[in-house]
Design a protein around this motif. Structure first.
Motif, PDB file in Angstrom:
ATOM      1  N   GLN A 127       0.834  -1.198   0.000  1.00  0.00           N
ATOM      2  CA  GLN A 127       0.000   0.000   0.000  1.00  0.00           C
ATOM      3  C   GLN A 127       0.872   1.253   0.000  1.00  0.00           C
ATOM      4  N   TRP A 128       2.113   1.100   0.459  1.00  0.00           N
ATOM      5  CA  TRP A 128       3.106   2.173   0.376  1.00  0.00           C
ATOM      6  C   TRP A 128       4.080   1.887  -0.771  1.00  0.00           C
ATOM      7  N   PHE A 129       4.801   0.758  -0.694  1.00  0.00           N
ATOM      8  CA  PHE A 129       5.788   0.404  -1.712  1.00  0.00           C
ATOM      9  C   PHE A 129       5.079  -0.256  -2.890  1.00  0.00           C
ATOM     10  N   GLY A 130       4.644   0.528  -3.847  1.00  0.00           N
ATOM     11  CA  GLY A 130       3.948   0.004  -5.008  1.00  0.00           C
ATOM     12  C   GLY A 130       2.711   0.807  -5.323  1.00  0.00           C
ATOM     13  N   ASP A 131       1.922   1.137  -4.288  1.00  0.00           N
ATOM     14  CA  ASP A 131       0.664   1.836  -4.521  1.00  0.00           C
ATOM     15  C   ASP A 131       0.837   3.344  -4.354  1.00  0.00           C
ATOM     16  N   LEU A 132       1.308   3.774  -3.181  1.00  0.00           N
ATOM     17  CA  LEU A 132       1.564   5.193  -2.957  1.00  0.00           C
ATOM     18  C   LEU A 132       2.733   5.658  -3.821  1.00  0.00           C
ATOM     19  N   VAL A 133       3.807   4.890  -3.817  1.00  0.00           N
ATOM     20  CA  VAL A 133       4.970   5.147  -4.677  1.00  0.00           C
ATOM     21  C   VAL A 133       5.134   3.930  -5.581  1.00  0.00           C
ATOM     22  N   THR A 134       5.108   4.158  -6.874  1.00  0.00           N
ATOM     23  CA  THR A 134       5.064   3.068  -7.855  1.00  0.00           C
ATOM     24  C   THR A 134       6.281   3.123  -8.763  1.00  0.00           C
ATOM     25  N   MET A 135       6.801   1.937  -9.102  1.00  0.00           N
ATOM     26  CA  MET A 135       7.916   1.935 -10.056  1.00  0.00           C
ATOM     27  C   MET A 135       7.456   2.556 -11.376  1.00  0.00           C
ATOM     28  N   ARG A 136       8.393   3.206 -12.054  1.00  0.00           N
ATOM     29  CA  ARG A 136       8.049   3.925 -13.282  1.00  0.00           C
ATOM     30  C   ARG A 136       7.681   2.964 -14.401  1.00  0.00           C
ATOM     31  N   TRP A 137       8.400   1.872 -14.480  1.00  0.00           N
ATOM     32  CA  TRP A 137       8.166   0.858 -15.524  1.00  0.00           C
ATOM     33  C   TRP A 137       8.551  -0.484 -14.930  1.00  0.00           C
ATOM     34  N   TRP A 138       8.215  -1.552 -15.603  1.00  0.00           N
ATOM     35  CA  TRP A 138       8.387  -2.897 -15.040  1.00  0.00           C
ATOM     36  C   TRP A 138       9.844  -3.287 -14.854  1.00  0.00           C
ATOM     37  N   ASP A 139      10.784  -2.512 -15.413  1.00  0.00           N
ATOM     38  CA  ASP A 139      12.211  -2.743 -15.145  1.00  0.00           C
ATOM     39  C   ASP A 139      12.488  -2.775 -13.643  1.00  0.00           C
ATOM     40  N   ASP A 140      11.790  -1.924 -12.900  1.00  0.00           N
ATOM     41  CA  ASP A 140      12.027  -1.768 -11.463  1.00  0.00           C
ATOM     42  C   ASP A 140      10.929  -2.420 -10.625  1.00  0.00           C
ATOM     43  N   LEU A 141      10.354  -3.497 -11.151  1.00  0.00           N
ATOM     44  CA  LEU A 141       9.316  -4.216 -10.411  1.00  0.00           C
ATOM     45  C   LEU A 141       9.780  -4.603  -9.010  1.00  0.00           C
ATOM     46  N   TRP A 142      11.063  -4.860  -8.860  1.00  0.00           N
ATOM     47  CA  TRP A 142      11.572  -5.290  -7.558  1.00  0.00           C
ATOM     48  C   TRP A 142      11.350  -4.222  -6.488  1.00  0.00           C
ATOM     49  N   LEU A 143      11.236  -2.933  -6.904  1.00  0.00           N
ATOM     50  CA  LEU A 143      10.931  -1.891  -5.925  1.00  0.00           C
ATOM     51  C   LEU A 143       9.596  -2.180  -5.235  1.00  0.00           C
ATOM     52  N   ASN A 144       8.694  -2.830  -5.953  1.00  0.00           N
ATOM     53  CA  ASN A 144       7.445  -3.288  -5.335  1.00  0.00           C
ATOM     54  C   ASN A 144       7.659  -4.588  -4.567  1.00  0.00           C
ATOM     55  N   GLU A 145       8.096  -5.622  -5.292  1.00  0.00           N
ATOM     56  CA  GLU A 145       8.036  -6.975  -4.745  1.00  0.00           C
ATOM     57  C   GLU A 145       9.168  -7.316  -3.782  1.00  0.00           C
ATOM     58  N   GLY A 146      10.379  -6.867  -4.081  1.00  0.00           N
ATOM     59  CA  GLY A 146      11.477  -7.125  -3.157  1.00  0.00           C
ATOM     60  C   GLY A 146      11.236  -6.458  -1.815  1.00  0.00           C
ATOM     61  N   PHE A 147      10.749  -5.220  -1.853  1.00  0.00           N
ATOM     62  CA  PHE A 147      10.519  -4.500  -0.601  1.00  0.00           C
ATOM     63  C   PHE A 147       9.323  -5.052   0.161  1.00  0.00           C
ATOM     64  N   ALA A 148       8.265  -5.433  -0.537  1.00  0.00           N
ATOM     65  CA  ALA A 148       7.121  -6.027   0.159  1.00  0.00           C
ATOM     66  C   ALA A 148       7.526  -7.349   0.800  1.00  0.00           C
ATOM     67  N   SER A 149       8.376  -8.125   0.128  1.00  0.00           N
ATOM     68  CA  SER A 149       8.844  -9.388   0.709  1.00  0.00           C
ATOM     69  C   SER A 149       9.691  -9.130   1.946  1.00  0.00           C
ATOM     70  N   TRP A 150      10.557  -8.122   1.865  1.00  0.00           N
ATOM     71  CA  TRP A 150      11.396  -7.790   3.022  1.00  0.00           C
ATOM     72  C   TRP A 150      10.549  -7.274   4.182  1.00  0.00           C
ATOM     73  N   MET A 151       9.588  -6.401   3.905  1.00  0.00           N
ATOM     74  CA  MET A 151       8.724  -5.886   4.967  1.00  0.00           C
ATOM     75  C   MET A 151       7.874  -6.997   5.569  1.00  0.00           C
ATOM     76  N   GLU A 152       7.421  -7.916   4.727  1.00  0.00           N
ATOM     77  CA  GLU A 152       6.662  -9.075   5.213  1.00  0.00           C
ATOM     78  C   GLU A 152       7.475  -9.850   6.241  1.00  0.00           C
ATOM     79  N   SER A 153       8.729 -10.140   5.909  1.00  0.00           N
ATOM     80  CA  SER A 153       9.592 -10.889   6.829  1.00  0.00           C
ATOM     81  C   SER A 153       9.878 -10.081   8.086  1.00  0.00           C
ATOM     82  N   ARG A 154      10.170  -8.796   7.898  1.00  0.00           N
ATOM     83  CA  ARG A 154      10.485  -7.939   9.040  1.00  0.00           C
ATOM     84  C   ARG A 154       9.294  -7.833   9.992  1.00  0.00           C
ATOM     85  N   MET A 155       8.099  -7.629   9.425  1.00  0.00           N
ATOM     86  CA  MET A 155       6.917  -7.433  10.252  1.00  0.00           C
ATOM     87  C   MET A 155       6.526  -8.722  10.969  1.00  0.00           C
ATOM     88  N   THR A 156       6.667  -9.859  10.294  1.00  0.00           N
ATOM     89  CA  THR A 156       6.337 -11.125  10.935  1.00  0.00           C
ATOM     90  C   THR A 156       7.265 -11.374  12.114  1.00  0.00           C
TER      91      THR A 156
END
Length: 885
Positions: A340-369
């Motif tokens: 909702q923050w990494f991807g939705d509020l701030v979105t990668m410009r093009w799919w080249d930087d998809l990891w800005l969405n998915e890598g960070f959500a995966s890291w936050m998922e692990s951190r928050m758990t």
């Protein structure tokens, strides 16, 4: 989302491609225009959408009014559209004036529609009005339907949308690319009694003369098209309030109580994220909507304010759910809410930087758990996640984290282990390098600077480097702009005056290119002496480095396992670590097991090295260490294939090693036992069943036979596991009994699970029956592909041959976004040289050259397995013979 491969030639080219040039090629400047597949010069700012779906007919009618600006004079407008038919299309100045009627043309291959006007459009603001119709699909792309048995036993149908990465165009003619952010106002007409859910709360609801309901939703904030969402069906909704946001869960009628854990968890997660990101969640509500069935492409999707999650990843049913399910539900919610923050509020410009969405959500998922549920000790799981990335990243068909995307198919294929798991691992390493506080400060600045906008990776590195005052960008470029896994070779430790000095050398862990010239990385390294709590760190640059550690003794490099690299010890030093293995921290035990397994199979150290560690592991070791050992045994078990005599020797040794742990764990949960014990119980039963342990198989069968008369015979947390053992070892009569259970089950979640279990039978004739059943309507259209994939886990060649013989029928049962990868992934576990030619033929006949990344990866995996099995399994045989196997 909770889950374009560069060609081997491009990946290899990086070996001789200076890093600075790589950075220039893959990282666009902040003022550089975004990639687009549409003509430039027309920019949408708002969409008004009115939708009237007919779920029974599988069609919808719609009207869109798009407010747009024309930057330079043009006689036509081209936007994205797929499977849409246009009736009337007009354009008029936004301020008022005469409308022009357009001539419409469709390019199905490009997924575009063009509208030509007799009178050129001068620069200015316009409203484009389109009356059109489209298709409601049966797989999870665009607007789609899911059928399921209702609580009354009657078939129900609900509608949902799935737009990532490029499928909003299937419901809305739009500029369907992430950089074209706009606001949306959505209106939908639904049958009486149905609930409609979208990104924003309903602003107005009215009942029409025919009894249907028209629901108008509030205007959304500026966002990318792929984040728009709509669902309609016979739903229930439960809500909670947290820091001014209304949190909700939406389920099919009768299942709302099973969403309580997800709703309660979302309150804690939202509170933590509001604090961590330094920007409050900006929408008035955040729903999580459950859907029956499944997809081959994703498990959940982060639509802004309206997360969609398949039921298996959202609902917790005490009658059948496990501790592992509980953890997965939490992790999925944490992942999608991070988006909702990494991807939705701030979105990668093009799919080249998809990891800005998915890598960070995966890291936050692990951190928050780890933060909110320390009792689960999930931090240890990061080693397995990193291992999955390295497996994919150590062959020539890998690609950089930041990769250039040219087509929609390439974007579909970018949702892989590199984007998710390597992205997560690199972030974890960089956070450890700069420090938790500095990292968080940089993330907060990034959010504040780019809210409602689009970014590239360097926008983030700029903010992190400013907060940390360390050279983060250079290290980040090393790990994100080039592919591959660094290898740190550990020299012989020298102890003097109570300190140990260790020389370090950096190479590359490349499994299928042994003669490859190593790439260069700046590698942050943390190390310690075993038994000494104090750690030291250094940056290995230019291929060499050294580190001085307090204390003397066996040295652990990558202590705490935050680094993204393999660690190779000299034989003498590895032997010292093996001797001290029982005293190491569990996370370092896992790291050593992971590295020794991978390096051994690659021929960089004895293939039996991991078994030396297994032999040194005490029965009382951490449950997750034993779980990892179970995976080591299963991996070797599968490598032996049909060579029963050699496989049985391994299996006998593995059973003898695991049986005491199983006896200690037991079949019944004990009061107050750690959650990791519950997970280990499930893992041990599964592994011992796979290894053919007669004791475990007999006990599972006994409990299954008593289940219908004695509910305590199979407690809820054991239900899935016991049924899986029975299904795996089923004869025809047992399989028929399971089939009867599946067809009679009215709970969609349990029903889907039972049909999948029918596909895991060891008996080849029963596996074939499962394949045949998968092409019928009986299991449900979203379960067919999952059943075929389940057969492929045991019989990859059989499943691939079946799929290739029924390509058209399979394609009807696979998400359009998954088709270019589905067939290849069926064959991933094959060790058959003939399968390589089959995959090549499939790719050439069905896929564009730019869409064969998964085919190339599957071929590389098969070739690596064939080579590795021939070279390394004899070493395993010899070790087993010497160690009583």
């Amino acid at each position: 989302m909770h889950r374009n491969l560069l060609s081997a030639a491009i990946a290899l080219a990086f070996a001789a491609f200076p890093l600075q040039q790589a950075a220039a090629a893959l990282t666009p400047a902040a003022n550089q225009e975004a990639t687009t597949q549409l003509p430039r010069g027309v920019i949408p700012s708002h969409y008004d959408i009115a939708l009237a779906p007919d779920a029974a007919r599988g069609r919808f009618d719609a009207k869109a009014v798009i407010t747009l600006s024309v930057a330079r004079a043009t006689s036509s407008i081209t936007l994205n559209a797929a499977d849409l038919g246009f009736k009337d299309v007009t354009i008029a100045p936004a301020a008022g004036g005469a409308a022009q009627t357009a001539r419409s043309s469709i390019d199905a291959d490009a997924q575009t529609a063009s509208f030509a006007f007799d009178k050129p459009l001068a620069p200015g603001l316009y409203k484009l009005t389109l009356d059109y119709s489209g298709v409601i699909g049966t797989q999870a792309v665009g607007l789609f339907s899911l059928d399921y048995p209702g609580s009354d036993g009657k078939q129900q149908r609900a509608l949902y949308t799935q737009f990532e990465n490029s499928d909003a165009r299937r419901m809305i003619p739009s500029w369907d690319e992430p950089a074209y952010k706009a606001s949306f106002t959505l209106e939908v007409t639904v049958p009486a009694g149905q609930m409609a859910v979208s990104n924003m709360p309903a602003a107005r609801t009215e009942t029409l003369a025919d009894g249907r309901r028209k629901v108008s939703f509030a205007k959304s904030p500026k966002m990318s098209t792929y984040l728009l969402f709509l669902a309609a069906g016979d739903f229930e909704r439960a809500t909670a309030k947290e820091q001014g946001t209304e949190l909700g869960v939406v389920t099919r009628r009768g299942a709302i109580d099973q969403a309580k854990f997800a709703l309660d968890s979302s309150k804690d997660i939202l509170r933590e994220y509001n604090d961590y990101f330094g920007v409050r969640y900006p929408l008035p509500k955040l729903d999580n909507i459950a859907g029956a069935g499944r997809s081959q492409f994703f498990g959940a999707m982060e639509n802004w304010g309206a997360i969609f999650t398949f039921e298996y990843a959202l609902l917790f049913d005490p009658a059948s759910s496990t501790q592992h399910d509980r953890q997965e539900i939490f992790a999925t919610a944490a992942h999608e809410m991070a988006h909702q923050w990494f991807g939705d509020l701030v979105t990668m410009r093009w799919w080249d930087d998809l990891w800005l969405n998915e890598g960070f959500a995966s890291w936050m998922e692990s951190r928050m758990t780890a933060r909110l549920h320390p009792e689960w000790n999930t931090r240890l799981g990061t080693v397995g996640s990193r291992d999955g990335a390295m497996q994919r990243d150590s062959v020539a068909t890998t690609h950089p984290v930041v990769q250039h995307i040219q087509t929609v198919e390439q974007a579909n294929q970018a949702f892989d282990e590199i984007t998710y798991q390597k992205g997560e691992a690199v972030i974890r390493m960089l956070e450890a390098y700069v420090g938790e506080n500095a990292w968080r400060s940089g993330v907060r600045s990034y959010m504040q600077a780019h809210a409602y906008g689009n970014t590239v990776s360097d926008d983030l590195w700029k903010q992190i480097e400013k907060a940390a005052r360390k050279p983060v960008t250079a290290i980040a470029h090393d790990f994100t702009l080039q592919p591959g896994v660094p290898l740190i070779r550990v020299g012989e430790p020298v102890c003097r005056n109570g300190s140990t000095t260790v020389a370090l050398a950096q190479g590359e862990f490349a499994r299928d290119l042994p003669g490859k010239k190593p790439l260069a990385w700046r590698v942050p390294v943390i190390a310690q002496v075993a038994g000494n709590a104090k750690q030291a760190s250094t940056l290995v640059a230019g291929g060499k480095g050294s580190i001085v550690l307090p204390g003397c003794g066996a040295v652990i490099v990558n202590a705490g396992q935050s680094g993204y690299y393999r660690t190779l010890y000299a034989p003498k030093e590895f032997a010292r670590l093996a001797q001290a293995f029982a005293t190491l921290a569990p996370i370092d035990q896992l790291g050593l097991l992971s590295d020794s397994s991978a390096l051994g199979l690659a021929g960089l150290q004895p293939a039996s090295s991991a078994l030396d560690l297994v032999k040194a592991t005490p029965v009382g070791a951490d449950p997750q260490v034993w779980s990892r050992i179970g995976h080591v045994f299963e991996g070797l078990h599968w490598r032996y294939g049909d060579d029963k005599a050699r496989r049985q020797r391994l299996d006998a040794f593995a059973i003898a090693r695991l049986a005491p742990v199983m006896a200690q764990t037991g079949w019944e949960a004990r009061n107050g036992e750690a959650p990791a014990i519950a997970n280990l119980r499930e893992q041990l039963i599964d592994t011992l069943s796979e290894l053919g342990d007669p004791t475990v198989i007999a006990e599972a069968r006994r409990r299954y036979a008593a289940m219908d008369k004695d509910a305590s015979a199979v407690p809820g947390p054991l239900r899935k596991t016991v049924l899986a053992v029975v299904a795996q070892h089923a004869d025809a009569a047992t399989w028929d009994g399971l089939h009867a259970r599946a067809s009679a089950e009215t709970n969609p979640l349990l029903r889907d699970r039972l049909y999948t279990l029918l596909a895991i039978a060891e008996d080849k004739a029963l596996a074939q029956r499962a394949l045949d059943m998968a092409l019928t309507d009986e299991p449900g259209l979203t379960n067919s592909a999952a059943m075929i994939s389940a057969v492929a886990q045991r019989y990859p060649d059989m499943a691939l041959d079946f799929a290739l013989a029924h390509v058209e029928k399979i394609n009807q049962r696979v998400d359009a976004s998954s088709r270019s990868r589905y067939f290849a992934r069926l064959a991933m576990g094959s060790s058959n040289p003939a399968t390589v030619a089959k995959l090549q033929g499939y790719g050439q006949a069905n896929l564009a050259p730019t869409s064969r990344g998964d085919v190339d990866a599957a071929i590389a995996a098969i070739q690596d397995r064939i080579k590795t099995n021939a070279a390394r399994l004899p070493e395993i045989d010899a070790w087993l013979q010497q160690n009583g196997g």
